[in-house]
Structure formats: structure tokens, C-alpha cells
Design a protein around this motif. Structure first.
Motif, mmCIF file in Angstrom:
data_model
loop_
_atom_site.group_PDB
_atom_site.id
_atom_site.type_symbol
_atom_site.label_atom_id
_atom_site.label_comp_id
_atom_site.label_asym_id
_atom_site.label_seq_id
_atom_site.Cartn_x
_atom_site.Cartn_y
_atom_site.Cartn_z
ATOM 1 N N ILE A 1 35.082 26.832 47.789
ATOM 2 C CA ILE A 1 34.700 27.642 46.639
ATOM 3 C C ILE A 1 34.625 29.097 47.090
ATOM 4 C CG2 ILE A 1 32.951 28.089 44.880
ATOM 5 C CD1 ILE A 1 32.131 25.172 45.068
ATOM 6 N N LEU A 2 35.490 29.931 46.528
ATOM 7 C CA LEU A 2 35.526 31.348 46.890
ATOM 8 C C LEU A 2 34.581 32.140 45.987
ATOM 9 C CD1 LEU A 2 39.345 31.918 47.526
ATOM 10 C CD2 LEU A 2 37.542 31.344 49.172
ATOM 11 N N THR A 3 33.847 33.059 46.603
ATOM 12 C CA THR A 3 32.838 33.847 45.894
ATOM 13 C C THR A 3 32.900 35.300 46.362
ATOM 14 O OG1 THR A 3 31.120 33.494 47.565
ATOM 15 C CG2 THR A 3 31.324 31.821 45.850
ATOM 16 N N HIS A 4 31.977 36.108 45.814
ATOM 17 C CA HIS A 4 31.732 37.476 46.289
ATOM 18 C C HIS A 4 32.948 38.396 46.145
ATOM 19 C CE1 HIS A 4 30.136 40.637 49.050
ATOM 20 N NE2 HIS A 4 28.977 40.173 48.625
ATOM 21 N N PHE A 5 33.750 38.184 45.116
ATOM 22 C CA PHE A 5 34.876 39.089 44.873
ATOM 23 C C PHE A 5 34.347 40.480 44.522
ATOM 24 C CE2 PHE A 5 36.097 34.829 43.248
ATOM 25 C CZ PHE A 5 37.005 34.510 44.244
ATOM 26 N N SER A 6 35.116 41.489 44.894
ATOM 27 C CA SER A 6 34.747 42.860 44.557
ATOM 28 C C SER A 6 34.733 43.048 43.046
ATOM 29 C CB SER A 6 35.751 43.835 45.181
ATOM 30 O OG SER A 6 35.580 45.139 44.657
ATOM 31 N N ASN A 7 33.829 43.896 42.590
ATOM 32 C CA ASN A 7 33.700 44.174 41.167
ATOM 33 C C ASN A 7 34.930 44.880 40.587
ATOM 34 O OD1 ASN A 7 32.034 44.205 38.739
ATOM 35 N ND2 ASN A 7 31.888 46.404 39.039
ATOM 36 N N ARG A 8 35.833 45.334 41.443
ATOM 37 C CA ARG A 8 37.037 46.002 40.951
ATOM 38 C C ARG A 8 38.004 45.038 40.250
ATOM 39 N NH1 ARG A 8 39.533 48.642 45.941
ATOM 40 N NH2 ARG A 8 37.360 48.634 46.617
ATOM 41 N N TYR A 9 37.809 43.738 40.464
ATOM 42 C CA TYR A 9 38.771 42.752 39.970
ATOM 43 C C TYR A 9 38.354 42.161 38.629
ATOM 44 C CZ TYR A 9 40.305 42.980 44.817
ATOM 45 O OH TYR A 9 40.740 43.424 46.041
ATOM 46 N N SER A 10 39.336 41.742 37.845
ATOM 47 C CA SER A 10 39.113 41.026 36.589
ATOM 48 C C SER A 10 39.340 39.538 36.831
ATOM 49 C CB SER A 10 40.086 41.520 35.514
ATOM 50 O OG SER A 10 41.420 41.121 35.833
ATOM 51 N N LEU A 11 39.013 38.724 35.828
ATOM 52 C CA LEU A 11 39.278 37.290 35.923
ATOM 53 C C LEU A 11 40.749 37.027 36.209
ATOM 54 C CD1 LEU A 11 37.198 35.814 32.959
ATOM 55 C CD2 LEU A 11 36.863 35.344 35.385
ATOM 56 N N GLU A 12 41.617 37.770 35.533
ATOM 57 C CA GLU A 12 43.053 37.550 35.719
ATOM 58 C C GLU A 12 43.494 37.924 37.136
ATOM 59 O OE1 GLU A 12 42.011 37.431 31.686
ATOM 60 O OE2 GLU A 12 41.730 39.136 33.043
ATOM 61 N N ASP A 13 42.940 39.000 37.679
ATOM 62 C CA ASP A 13 43.262 39.387 39.056
ATOM 63 C C ASP A 13 42.885 38.276 40.031
ATOM 64 O OD1 ASP A 13 44.106 41.939 38.254
ATOM 65 O OD2 ASP A 13 42.091 42.780 38.455
ATOM 66 N N ILE A 14 41.705 37.700 39.821
ATOM 67 C CA ILE A 14 41.229 36.652 40.714
ATOM 68 C C ILE A 14 42.118 35.416 40.599
ATOM 69 C CG2 ILE A 14 39.300 35.098 41.219
ATOM 70 C CD1 ILE A 14 37.449 37.385 40.171
ATOM 71 N N ARG A 15 42.453 35.021 39.388
ATOM 72 C CA ARG A 15 43.300 33.843 39.197
ATOM 73 C C ARG A 15 44.659 34.040 39.857
ATOM 74 N NH1 ARG A 15 41.446 33.648 33.706
ATOM 75 N NH2 ARG A 15 43.462 34.363 32.972
ATOM 76 N N GLN A 16 45.239 35.203 39.672
ATOM 77 C CA GLN A 16 46.549 35.463 40.269
ATOM 78 C C GLN A 16 46.480 35.458 41.786
ATOM 79 O OE1 GLN A 16 48.267 39.045 38.699
ATOM 80 N NE2 GLN A 16 49.148 37.988 36.955
ATOM 81 N N ALA A 17 45.406 36.028 42.336
ATOM 82 C CA ALA A 17 45.267 36.074 43.789
ATOM 83 C C ALA A 17 45.139 34.670 44.363
ATOM 84 C CB ALA A 17 44.054 36.918 44.169
ATOM 85 N N VAL A 18 44.310 33.851 43.749
ATOM 86 C CA VAL A 18 44.145 32.478 44.222
ATOM 87 C C VAL A 18 45.461 31.717 44.118
ATOM 88 C CG1 VAL A 18 43.016 30.275 43.703
ATOM 89 C CG2 VAL A 18 41.670 32.381 43.744
ATOM 90 N N ASN A 19 46.203 32.000 43.086
ATOM 91 C CA ASN A 19 47.471 31.298 42.872
ATOM 92 C C ASN A 19 48.526 31.642 43.922
ATOM 93 O OD1 ASN A 19 48.503 29.369 40.951
ATOM 94 N ND2 ASN A 19 50.067 30.892 40.462
#
Length: 361
Positions: free
Chosen positions: A321-339
Motif C-alpha cells: 500500500i503506497l502512501t504519503h504522496f506529495s500534495n502536488r499530485y492529483s488522483l489521476e497523477d497517482i493512478r497513472q504513476a502506479v500504472n
């Protein structure tokens, strides 16, 4: 930058083990945002539509349907709560520099306390990884709220080097507020084991941040018949047990590990093997894209997603489970990065995105 209100405006996310978005085409920049791709697509479609006709109308309808689908997908992300992983419900919020508090209710534990959110109040055992305010700032409020609800005093575990300072902090709040802050404060050091209940124990492990820090592994305690008695019949085993003989070995199985803030150095430390083979590893990935490099992440005591990719062979966990993403990112940014993760790693990774906004919200 998100405001305090925005951190509590979204319920926690609950995800299964699945891909969140189709893989980014190879021809596109690996770090291209969804918004920029949509803008590019709209420009190309508009130039080819010719301003009218059946083709232009169909193109426009197609774009509308695509936008609607993306909107519904983003809203579904926002409205879901928590993560289910290997039989454990994991809830919480972890936004880099703002607040981190993660709970595993079935284990009756919380990891770090953030600003003292209400969802953590009923967890009797709190494990603090380090003394930065976004991880420990809500401690007095957590203790006070439990007292308000007539809950028993919690057990709070801290790295030994900060115990005296934490006790002094609580004393200051006792004097200022003139209330009791009843708590069992435990300094739990590396190599020590604490029994949470008769079938559950906790051990710290070494992490690497800009201040002294440690992670924690929660183990289930199981008893297995000793090998020398494996050939005996049931009645014989009962007689041995009645005679007072120790017939079982105690075995610890790592269930859930939590790193808190750390650099990737913890991955290569052989003493941390249990954290890397726990059923569920909850760890950080503060930075996700090429706008922030690995050196910057390390300098600030954090991990870059690319480091998780580079060290993927060491993770034996069923779920990460990945956590603590920087506040600069959106939900879509996080999903794309994980993908972008390798398929074998992607199949076990889930992102906890409570507190992050969608571009469609």
C-alpha cells in the motif's frame, strides 16, 4: 496547495487489486498528465472535425462520452473509503507534509496520528514512527478524545530517543488544559518485542529519515507442534502436554508492516527482511514523476516511485500500500504513476489516496 479543509473533505479510498487506468501509450511521455493528454486530444479532434457534418458530430459525442466516463471514474475514486488487503481493512490519510495516520482496525492499531483524526480514536495501540508534526502533532488530541469518550488509556509506542520529549510535551498540555492525559507511553527499541495480545506482537525495524525514525511489524503468534512429536498419535500428544512438556514451537508470522517516512535504504537492510515479507507492507512513495529526481527525494528523507520499481525484486509482500504522496499530485497523477509499475509489481500495489483531489471534482 491543499488547505486543511480539503484534507477532510473526501472520504478514504477503498480499492481492490486492479489497474486504475489503461497503460499510458509508449508514444506519450511517461509522466504526461491526464489533463494534458485530454487537451491534446481535444485539439486534434477539433481540427479534424471540419466544423460540422456527421463526422464532426460523432467526434464531439465521442469526446463527451469519454469525458463523462473519466468523470464517473474519478468520482468513484473519491467516494470510496479505505483499502482491503489480505483480509485486513486499512484506513487513513497520508499526504506528504500535511498529515499521516493509518489504522488497521482488526488489529486495533494505528500508525502515526497526524492531526488526531476521529477515525483513529478507537484504536487502543498507537505506533509513532518519528517526531515530525504531520505524524505526531495530534497525539494530545488523540489521548484527550479517548478520555472524553471514556475509553481506556491508549498504549503509545515511540522510538526511545524521543520518549522524554513526548512526555514533556504531554505534561505541557496537561498544565495548559488542566485535564488528565492518561496514556501508557512505551519506548520500543530495535530488537525488542511487545505483546499486544496473546496472539499478536510488535517489533520495530530501522528506517531512514531526516530525524530518528523506525517502522513497525505486527506479527501473528502461532504455535506449531515440535518436529520430534509429529509422528505421535493424538492421545500420546495429550499425555505429553498433561505431563508439562513443551510440545510446540512459537512462530511469528509478519502480517502488517508500516515504514512511515523513509528513504529506500530500508529495503536493502537485511535486518528488515520481515517488513519485506509481511502480508501487507504500508510504505511511502512521496515523489512520482521526473519533475523531482531521486537525489531530491533522498535529501529530504523520502522515496521516489522509481526506487520502488528498481528494487521490486526484494518485495515478497502480498500487497504493498503506497502512501504519503506529495500534495502536488492529483488522483489521476497517482493512478497513472502506479500504472507505470512492472506488471508483477503492479498486481500487488494499491494506492491510498484519501486527501487528494481529482481533476474532475
Amino acid at each position: 496547495m491543499a488547505t486543511t479543509a480539503s484534507l477532510f473533505s473526501l472520504p478514504p479510498l477503498r480499492l481492490g487489486h486492479r489497474r486504475l487506468l489503461p497503460t499510458t501509450p509508449a508514444s506519450a511521455s511517461s509522466f504526461q498528465t491526464l489533463a494534458s493528454k485530454k487537451a491534446t486530444a481535444s485539439t486534434v479532434s477539433g481540427s479534424g472535425a471540419g466544423g460540422g457534418g456527421a463526422g464532426g458530430m460523432l467526434s464531439m459525442l465521442d469526446r463527451k462520452l469519454t469525458d463523462e466516463e473519466e468523470y464517473r471514474r474519478a468520482r468513484a475514486q473519491v467516494q470510496r473509503k479505505g483499502v482491503e488487503a489480505e483480509g485486513y481493512g486499512v484506513e487513513g490519510i497520508s499526504v506528504g507534509g500535511h498529515e499521516t495516520c493509518i489504522t488497521v482496525p482488526s488489529l486495533n492499531v494505528a500508525f502515526d496520528i497526524g492531526r488526531g483524526p476521529l477515525f483513529a480514536v478507537r484504536q487502543d495501540n498507537l505506533f509513532i514512527t518519528h517526531a515530525h508534526l504531520d505524524h505526531i502533532g495530534g497525539l494530545p488530541m488523540y489521548i484527550a478524545t479517548r478520555g472524553l469518550y471514556s475509553l481506556k488509556p491508549p498504549t503509545v509506542f515511540v522510538p526511545p530517543c524521543i520518549k522524554d520529549d513526548v512526555e514533556e510535551l504531554l505534561q505541557i498540555h496537561r498544565r495548559m488544559s488542566r485535564i488528565d492525559l492518561d496514556v501508557e507511553l512505551v519506548a520500543l527499541d530495535l530488537g525488542e518485542t511487545y505483546e499486544i495480545r496473546n496472539d499478536l506482537v510488535a517489533r520495530p525495524f530501522q528506517t531512514h529519515h531526516t530525524v530518528p525514525s523506525q517502522g513497525y511489524v505486527i506479527y501473528s503468534v502461532r504455535r506449531k507442534l515440535k518436529k520430534q512429536y509429529a509422528h505421535l498419535k493424538g492421545s500420546q500428544i495429550v499425555k505429553l502436554k498433561e505431563s508439562g512438556s513443551e510440545i510446540t514451537d512459537t512462530i511469528l508470522y509478519p502480517e502488517v508492516a508500516f515504514t512511515g517516512d523513509t528513504t529506500s535504504d530500508f529495503i536493502l537492510d537485511p535486518r528488515n527482511a520481515d517488513a519485506l515479507r509481511a502480508k501487507v507492507l504500508i510504505t511511502e512513495a512521496t515523489f512520482l514523476d521526473d519533475q523531482v529526481d531521486v537525489d531530491h527525494a533522498r535529501e529530504h528523507g523520502h522515496m521516489h516511485l522509481s526506487e520502488i520499481m528498481e528494487n521490486s525484486q526484494w518485495f515478497r509482500n502480498e500487497t504493498i500500500i503506497l502512501t504519503h504522496f506529495s500534495n502536488r499530485y492529483s488522483l489521476e497523477d497517482i493512478r497513472q504513476a502506479v500504472n507505470r509499475l512492472q506488471p508483477k509489481l503492479l498486481s500487488k500495489v494499491v494506492a491510498l489516496t484519501e486527501g487528494f483531489k481529482s481533476e474532475y471534482s
